[in-house]
Write a protein that holds these residues in place. Structure first.
Motif, PDB file in Angstrom:
ATOM      1  N   UNK A 153       8.142  17.555  61.272  1.00 58.21           N
ATOM      2  CA  UNK A 153       8.460  16.537  60.269  1.00 58.21           C
ATOM      3  C   UNK A 153       7.233  16.303  59.404  1.00 58.21           C
ATOM      4  N   UNK A 154       7.481  15.934  58.169  1.00 59.44           N
ATOM      5  CA  UNK A 154       6.395  15.609  57.244  1.00 59.44           C
ATOM      6  C   UNK A 154       6.460  14.136  56.920  1.00 59.44           C
ATOM      7  N   UNK A 155       5.296  13.605  56.580  1.00 57.62           N
ATOM      8  CA  UNK A 155       5.220  12.216  56.166  1.00 57.62           C
ATOM      9  C   UNK A 155       3.938  11.992  55.405  1.00 57.62           C
ATOM     10  N   UNK A 184      -1.535  23.123  58.450  1.00 55.40           N
ATOM     11  CA  UNK A 184      -1.928  21.745  58.652  1.00 55.40           C
ATOM     12  C   UNK A 184      -1.527  21.353  60.089  1.00 55.40           C
ATOM     13  N   UNK A 185      -2.450  20.807  60.864  1.00 55.44           N
ATOM     14  CA  UNK A 185      -2.127  20.437  62.249  1.00 55.44           C
ATOM     15  C   UNK A 185      -1.333  19.132  62.325  1.00 55.44           C
ATOM     16  N   UNK A 186      -0.751  18.899  63.506  1.00 56.79           N
ATOM     17  CA  UNK A 186      -0.066  17.636  63.772  1.00 56.79           C
ATOM     18  C   UNK A 186      -1.101  16.521  63.699  1.00 56.79           C
ATOM     19  N   UNK A 187      -0.803  15.454  62.976  1.00 55.14           N
ATOM     20  CA  UNK A 187      -1.797  14.393  62.800  1.00 55.14           C
ATOM     21  C   UNK A 187      -1.965  13.560  64.071  1.00 55.14           C
ATOM     22  N   UNK A 191      -1.980   7.704  52.357  1.00 60.03           N
ATOM     23  CA  UNK A 191      -1.813   8.413  51.085  1.00 60.03           C
ATOM     24  C   UNK A 191      -2.108   9.913  51.174  1.00 60.03           C
ATOM     25  N   UNK A 192      -2.015  10.491  52.343  1.00 57.93           N
ATOM     26  CA  UNK A 192      -2.226  11.926  52.529  1.00 57.93           C
ATOM     27  C   UNK A 192      -1.037  12.515  53.281  1.00 57.93           C
ATOM     28  N   UNK A 193      -0.603  13.705  52.870  1.00 54.68           N
ATOM     29  CA  UNK A 193       0.504  14.388  53.531  1.00 54.68           C
ATOM     30  C   UNK A 193       0.096  14.759  54.952  1.00 54.68           C
ATOM     31  N   UNK A 194       0.946  14.487  55.929  1.00 57.42           N
ATOM     32  CA  UNK A 194       0.695  14.854  57.323  1.00 57.42           C
ATOM     33  C   UNK A 194       1.945  15.512  57.897  1.00 57.42           C
ATOM     34  N   UNK A 195       1.755  16.219  59.035  1.00 60.00           N
ATOM     35  CA  UNK A 195       2.874  16.804  59.747  1.00 60.00           C
ATOM     36  C   UNK A 195       2.890  16.269  61.172  1.00 60.00           C
ATOM     37  N   UNK A 196       4.089  16.212  61.754  1.00 62.31           N
ATOM     38  CA  UNK A 196       4.257  15.732  63.121  1.00 62.31           C
ATOM     39  C   UNK A 196       4.997  16.825  63.885  1.00 62.31           C
ATOM     40  N   UNK A 197       4.405  17.287  65.002  1.00 62.88           N
ATOM     41  CA  UNK A 197       5.003  18.369  65.788  1.00 62.88           C
ATOM     42  C   UNK A 197       6.220  17.856  66.557  1.00 62.88           C
ATOM     43  N   UNK A 198       7.083  18.759  66.996  1.00 67.31           N
ATOM     44  CA  UNK A 198       8.283  18.343  67.731  1.00 67.31           C
ATOM     45  C   UNK A 198       7.962  17.567  69.009  1.00 67.31           C
ATOM     46  N   UNK A 199       6.908  17.939  69.741  1.00 64.65           N
ATOM     47  CA  UNK A 199       6.557  17.228  70.976  1.00 64.65           C
ATOM     48  C   UNK A 199       6.183  15.776  70.697  1.00 64.65           C
ATOM     49  N   UNK A 200       5.385  15.538  69.676  1.00 62.22           N
ATOM     50  CA  UNK A 200       4.977  14.166  69.349  1.00 62.22           C
ATOM     51  C   UNK A 200       6.145  13.342  68.809  1.00 62.22           C
ATOM     52  N   UNK A 201       7.124  14.007  68.208  1.00 65.72           N
ATOM     53  CA  UNK A 201       8.314  13.291  67.746  1.00 65.72           C
ATOM     54  C   UNK A 201       9.083  12.711  68.929  1.00 65.72           C
TER      55      UNK A 201
END
Length: 115
Positions: free
Chosen positions: A21-23, A1-4, A27-37
């Motif tokens: 990170x996940x979130x 799953x790509x970074x949203x 209402x859909x599971x997404x992931x956030x990459x370290x750079x975007x964090x």
């Protein structure tokens, strides 16, 4: 799953804690990459628990669970796509062709009965 946020794809994880990170968003599971964090206020885009306002949510088996307070709610189904509008130009062409074909049929001679 790509970074949203940026669309980056996750590589094979290394040993240790996962930096992604996940979130839950819409209402859909997404992931956030370290750079975007580091660059974005990534939690601002995430859904929040209706009870405690936490973003620590998990989406699974048709429900959303808050890991902060334990509140569970049903996941909303995705919206159905709107029906496509008919192409009026094509519809008019079909109607005209059908009209021509039917008027051509009315000019055909009627078969005579043999008697």
């Amino acid at each position: 799953m790509p970074c949203h946020i940026c669309g980056a794809r996750q590589n094979d994880p290394t040993r240790g804690a996962d930096p992604w990170k996940r979130g839950v968003r819409h209402d859909r599971q997404v992931q956030i990459c370290p750079d975007c964090q580091l660059v974005h206020d990534w939690k601002a885009d995430l859904d929040r628990c209706g009870r405690c306002r936490s973003t620590f949510l998990l989406c699974r088996l048709g429900e959303i669970e808050c890991h902060s307070c334990g509140h569970v709610r049903p996941q909303t189904p995705p919206a159905a796509p709107a029906p496509a509008e008919p192409d009026t130009a094509l519809t008019n062409e079909v109607e005209q062709a059908l009209s021509r074909a039917l008027s051509g049929l009315s000019r055909l001679p009627t078969p005579r009965a043999h008697g």
